[in-house]
Write a protein that holds these residues in place. Structure first.
Motif, PDB file in Angstrom:
ATOM      1  N   ILE A   2       2.077  -1.033  -4.514  1.00  0.00           N
ATOM      2  CA  ILE A   2       3.263  -1.535  -3.812  1.00  0.00           C
ATOM      3  C   ILE A   2       4.488  -0.721  -4.255  1.00  0.00           C
ATOM      4  O   ILE A   2       5.335  -0.349  -3.451  1.00  0.00           O
ATOM      5  CB  ILE A   2       3.456  -3.051  -4.075  1.00  0.00           C
ATOM      6  CG1 ILE A   2       2.324  -3.819  -3.385  1.00  0.00           C
ATOM      7  CG2 ILE A   2       4.821  -3.544  -3.610  1.00  0.00           C
ATOM      8  CD1 ILE A   2       2.216  -5.279  -3.738  1.00  0.00           C
ATOM      9  N   LYS A   3       4.533  -0.401  -5.544  1.00  0.00           N
ATOM     10  CA  LYS A   3       5.670   0.388  -6.060  1.00  0.00           C
ATOM     11  C   LYS A   3       5.653   1.815  -5.512  1.00  0.00           C
ATOM     12  O   LYS A   3       6.703   2.374  -5.211  1.00  0.00           O
ATOM     13  CB  LYS A   3       5.629   0.436  -7.587  1.00  0.00           C
ATOM     14  CG  LYS A   3       6.144  -0.829  -8.202  1.00  0.00           C
ATOM     15  CD  LYS A   3       6.447  -0.609  -9.669  1.00  0.00           C
ATOM     16  CE  LYS A   3       6.960  -1.886 -10.287  1.00  0.00           C
ATOM     17  NZ  LYS A   3       6.900  -1.866 -11.733  1.00  0.00           N
ATOM     18  N   ASN A  26      -3.477   7.040   3.563  1.00  0.00           N
ATOM     19  CA  ASN A  26      -4.624   6.262   4.077  1.00  0.00           C
ATOM     20  C   ASN A  26      -4.130   4.948   4.696  1.00  0.00           C
ATOM     21  O   ASN A  26      -2.937   4.665   4.694  1.00  0.00           O
ATOM     22  CB  ASN A  26      -5.639   6.004   2.957  1.00  0.00           C
ATOM     23  CG  ASN A  26      -4.987   5.281   1.782  1.00  0.00           C
ATOM     24  OD1 ASN A  26      -3.978   4.599   1.935  1.00  0.00           O
ATOM     25  ND2 ASN A  26      -5.571   5.433   0.609  1.00  0.00           N
ATOM     26  N   GLU A  27      -5.069   4.182   5.196  1.00  0.00           N
ATOM     27  CA  GLU A  27      -4.701   2.959   5.931  1.00  0.00           C
ATOM     28  C   GLU A  27      -3.979   1.960   5.023  1.00  0.00           C
ATOM     29  O   GLU A  27      -3.045   1.290   5.431  1.00  0.00           O
ATOM     30  CB  GLU A  27      -5.949   2.294   6.545  1.00  0.00           C
ATOM     31  CG  GLU A  27      -6.596   3.112   7.661  1.00  0.00           C
ATOM     32  CD  GLU A  27      -5.607   3.521   8.755  1.00  0.00           C
ATOM     33  OE1 GLU A  27      -4.843   2.647   9.217  1.00  0.00           O
ATOM     34  OE2 GLU A  27      -5.575   4.721   9.122  1.00  0.00           O
ATOM     35  N   GLU A  28      -4.454   1.866   3.788  1.00  0.00           N
ATOM     36  CA  GLU A  28      -3.842   0.915   2.868  1.00  0.00           C
ATOM     37  C   GLU A  28      -2.370   1.280   2.618  1.00  0.00           C
ATOM     38  O   GLU A  28      -1.494   0.423   2.616  1.00  0.00           O
ATOM     39  CB  GLU A  28      -4.620   0.922   1.542  1.00  0.00           C
ATOM     40  CG  GLU A  28      -4.297  -0.250   0.664  1.00  0.00           C
ATOM     41  CD  GLU A  28      -5.037  -0.190  -0.673  1.00  0.00           C
ATOM     42  OE1 GLU A  28      -5.618   0.866  -1.012  1.00  0.00           O
ATOM     43  OE2 GLU A  28      -5.006  -1.215  -1.384  1.00  0.00           O
ATOM     44  N   PHE A  29      -2.128   2.576   2.441  1.00  0.00           N
ATOM     45  CA  PHE A  29      -0.741   3.010   2.242  1.00  0.00           C
ATOM     46  C   PHE A  29       0.085   2.677   3.478  1.00  0.00           C
ATOM     47  O   PHE A  29       1.199   2.148   3.371  1.00  0.00           O
ATOM     48  CB  PHE A  29      -0.663   4.511   1.941  1.00  0.00           C
ATOM     49  CG  PHE A  29       0.758   4.989   1.795  1.00  0.00           C
ATOM     50  CD1 PHE A  29       1.437   4.842   0.593  1.00  0.00           C
ATOM     51  CD2 PHE A  29       1.442   5.542   2.874  1.00  0.00           C
ATOM     52  CE1 PHE A  29       2.765   5.240   0.465  1.00  0.00           C
ATOM     53  CE2 PHE A  29       2.766   5.951   2.760  1.00  0.00           C
ATOM     54  CZ  PHE A  29       3.417   5.791   1.546  1.00  0.00           C
ATOM     55  N   LYS A  30      -0.494   2.968   4.656  1.00  0.00           N
ATOM     56  CA  LYS A  30       0.254   2.713   5.902  1.00  0.00           C
ATOM     57  C   LYS A  30       0.629   1.246   6.007  1.00  0.00           C
ATOM     58  O   LYS A  30       1.728   0.901   6.438  1.00  0.00           O
ATOM     59  CB  LYS A  30      -0.597   3.099   7.121  1.00  0.00           C
ATOM     60  CG  LYS A  30      -0.681   4.587   7.351  1.00  0.00           C
ATOM     61  CD  LYS A  30      -1.404   4.861   8.661  1.00  0.00           C
ATOM     62  CE  LYS A  30      -1.938   6.260   8.699  1.00  0.00           C
ATOM     63  NZ  LYS A  30      -2.955   6.454   9.729  1.00  0.00           N
ATOM     64  N   ALA A  31      -0.293   0.370   5.595  1.00  0.00           N
ATOM     65  CA  ALA A  31      -0.025  -1.073   5.694  1.00  0.00           C
ATOM     66  C   ALA A  31       1.087  -1.485   4.723  1.00  0.00           C
ATOM     67  O   ALA A  31       1.868  -2.387   5.012  1.00  0.00           O
ATOM     68  CB  ALA A  31      -1.302  -1.850   5.415  1.00  0.00           C
ATOM     69  N   LEU A  32       1.164  -0.802   3.587  1.00  0.00           N
ATOM     70  CA  LEU A  32       2.178  -1.174   2.584  1.00  0.00           C
ATOM     71  C   LEU A  32       3.524  -0.490   2.824  1.00  0.00           C
ATOM     72  O   LEU A  32       4.554  -0.951   2.349  1.00  0.00           O
ATOM     73  CB  LEU A  32       1.681  -0.817   1.173  1.00  0.00           C
ATOM     74  CG  LEU A  32       0.516  -1.639   0.614  1.00  0.00           C
ATOM     75  CD1 LEU A  32       0.074  -1.080  -0.727  1.00  0.00           C
ATOM     76  CD2 LEU A  32       0.920  -3.105   0.455  1.00  0.00           C
ATOM     77  N   ALA A  33       3.482   0.625   3.558  1.00  0.00           N
ATOM     78  CA  ALA A  33       4.710   1.412   3.732  1.00  0.00           C
ATOM     79  C   ALA A  33       5.636   0.724   4.717  1.00  0.00           C
ATOM     80  O   ALA A  33       5.330   0.628   5.897  1.00  0.00           O
ATOM     81  CB  ALA A  33       4.365   2.816   4.228  1.00  0.00           C
ATOM     82  N   ASN A  34       6.751   0.281   4.185  1.00  0.00           N
ATOM     83  CA  ASN A  34       7.678  -0.474   5.014  1.00  0.00           C
ATOM     84  C   ASN A  34       8.783   0.433   5.539  1.00  0.00           C
ATOM     85  O   ASN A  34       9.954   0.139   5.368  1.00  0.00           O
ATOM     86  CB  ASN A  34       8.260  -1.584   4.139  1.00  0.00           C
ATOM     87  CG  ASN A  34       8.555  -2.792   4.951  1.00  0.00           C
ATOM     88  OD1 ASN A  34       8.476  -2.747   6.174  1.00  0.00           O
ATOM     89  ND2 ASN A  34       8.921  -3.873   4.282  1.00  0.00           N
ATOM     90  N   PHE A  35       8.400   1.554   6.092  1.00  0.00           N
ATOM     91  CA  PHE A  35       9.399   2.464   6.660  1.00  0.00           C
ATOM     92  C   PHE A  35       8.714   3.296   7.748  1.00  0.00           C
ATOM     93  O   PHE A  35       7.491   3.349   7.813  1.00  0.00           O
ATOM     94  CB  PHE A  35      10.019   3.350   5.564  1.00  0.00           C
ATOM     95  CG  PHE A  35       9.081   4.340   4.935  1.00  0.00           C
ATOM     96  CD1 PHE A  35       8.125   3.952   4.016  1.00  0.00           C
ATOM     97  CD2 PHE A  35       9.166   5.694   5.259  1.00  0.00           C
ATOM     98  CE1 PHE A  35       7.266   4.876   3.432  1.00  0.00           C
ATOM     99  CE2 PHE A  35       8.326   6.624   4.674  1.00  0.00           C
ATOM    100  CZ  PHE A  35       7.366   6.207   3.764  1.00  0.00           C
TER     101      PHE A  35
END
Ligand code: SAH
Length: 372
Positions: A119-120, A147-156
């Protein structure tokens, strides 16, 4: 390296426009540091266009960003831009962009992070998007191994940057970049003026709250070299030491851009980005070197000059309370220079167990008197 706001101002000047306003409440933000940069970013990202107004607007800025009145041109949101005559569009600005290096956040080590750390990483990447827009433009920030997990967490908005799902080496090959500077706190060499012309700067997408990921930035370099990319490994130091240099991804990017775009000396760039937290890390290392040991009636006191606060605040972002906090943690006493000089007069140096102490023999009465 030119700031986007500067390129934008030059395009306006070419069109004989020396001041502009905005018909949008959101662009630029009220407290923004650099109005022109913000308007330029909004134009480039296609939110609006610079148009000729039907009647002058009261508030605006000159090409240096100073407030002025009565402007005939303004940023107009795309929803109503059709009603005005466009004078500078997103395409005009894009066509004027010079070659500029990529700043790559390498997510190769993504899987080594805990959920909290992931998340950080995503948060610091989002902040990096904000940082790149303060100086250059979104697509100069590249994220690799997305990856998909990063995309889901990336709030930008990932479409506003260069998000690449493959490896950094593949990305560099596609972009025909054969040599990079890898920012690595454990590198032997310090980042210097000769490194500033690289085609890409690689920052490790690493958060190390557990301390287990020490040294893994180097592996990013190894992977690049294995793929035939030339890697210059460089560390950023503050007066020769990495302690005190912020290690957050977005802060490293901010320091780099202050050096490259604003052409500031590294020390100034670090001081501007540093938070008191990192300044205290460094102070903890510096102050003990300056302590004088006194033995008064058998008890040891470690004393430093109070005036050192002014000296250190020139290159560390410390407030008086940070100075006091570190003094307490290290069990140091700060006294004015004058008083230290006095103590030196009434004491004699003596070597005890290899360390120098200044010994003061006071009678109790004298001690009391000294205290009052
Ligand atoms: N624990 C990791 C560092 C993580 S800091 C390690 O020891 O390798 C996240 C990233 O910021 C690093 O990968 C590096 O690219 C950059 N960075 C942090 N401090 C730096 C410094 N002093 N000099 C150069 N790069 C630095």
């Amino acid at each position: 390296m030119k700031k986007l706001g500067k390129i934008f101002a030059e395009l306006l000047a070419e069109r004989d426009i020396y001041k502009i306003g905005s018909l949008s409440k959101r662009v630029p933000k009220r407290y923004s540091r650099d109005k022109l940069q913000e308007i330029a970013t909004a134009v480039l990202e296609g939110y609006g266009t610079i148009c000729r107004l039907k009647k002058p607007a009261y508030i605006g800025w000159d090409l240096e960003g100073n407030p002025v009145h009565w402007v005939e041109y303004a940023f107009v949101h795309s929803s109503i831009a059709g009603e005005f005559k466009p004078v500078l569009t997103s395409r005009d600005l894009r066509n004027a962009l010079p070659d500029s290096p990529y700043f790559i956040i390498d997510l190769m080590h993504w899987e080594k992070h805990s959920q909290k750390e992931k998340i950080k990483v995503a948060l610091q990447s989002a902040q990096s998007y904000g940082v790149i827009c303060d100086y250059l433009w979104g697509d100069r920030l590249a994220l690799t191994w997305v990856n998909e997990e990063f995309k889901a967490l990336a709030n930008f908005p990932l479409d506003k940057i260069t998000a690449y799902e493959g490896s950094t080496a593949e990305f560099l090959k596609e972009e025909s970049i054969g040599e990079v500077v890898l920012l690595d706190p454990r590198a032997e060499k310090e980042l210097g003026p000769d490194d500033l012309n690289a085609g890409a700067f690689v920052i490790g997408g690493i958060i190390d709250t557990s301390g287990k990921k020490r040294g893994i930035t180097a592996r990013i370099g190894d992977a690049l070299e294995d793929a035939g990319i030339k890697v210059r490994r460089r560390k950023i130091t503050l007066r020769g030491d990495i302690i005190g240099v912020p290690d957050r991804i977005n802060m490293i990017l901010d320091i780099m851009l202050r050096i490259l775009v604003e052409e500031k000396p590294a020390e100034k760039a670090i001081l501007e980005v540093q938070a008191p937290l990192q300044a205290r890390w460094r102070l903890r290392k510096e102050l003990p070197k300056r302590a004088i040991r006194y033995k008064v009636n058998g008890k040891t006191y470690r004393v430093i000059e109070k005036e050192l606060f002014d000296e250190y605040s020139r290159w560390l972002k410390i407030r008086w309370e940070d100075f006091v906090k570190v003094l307490r943690e290290l069990d140091l006493i700060a006294l004015e220079r004058k008083r230290i000089q006095h103590l030196n007069k009434i004491s004699n140096p003596r070597l005890i167990n290899g360390k120098t102490y200044r010994v003061i023999l006071l009678k109790k009465a004298a001690m009391l008197c000294y205290n009052c």
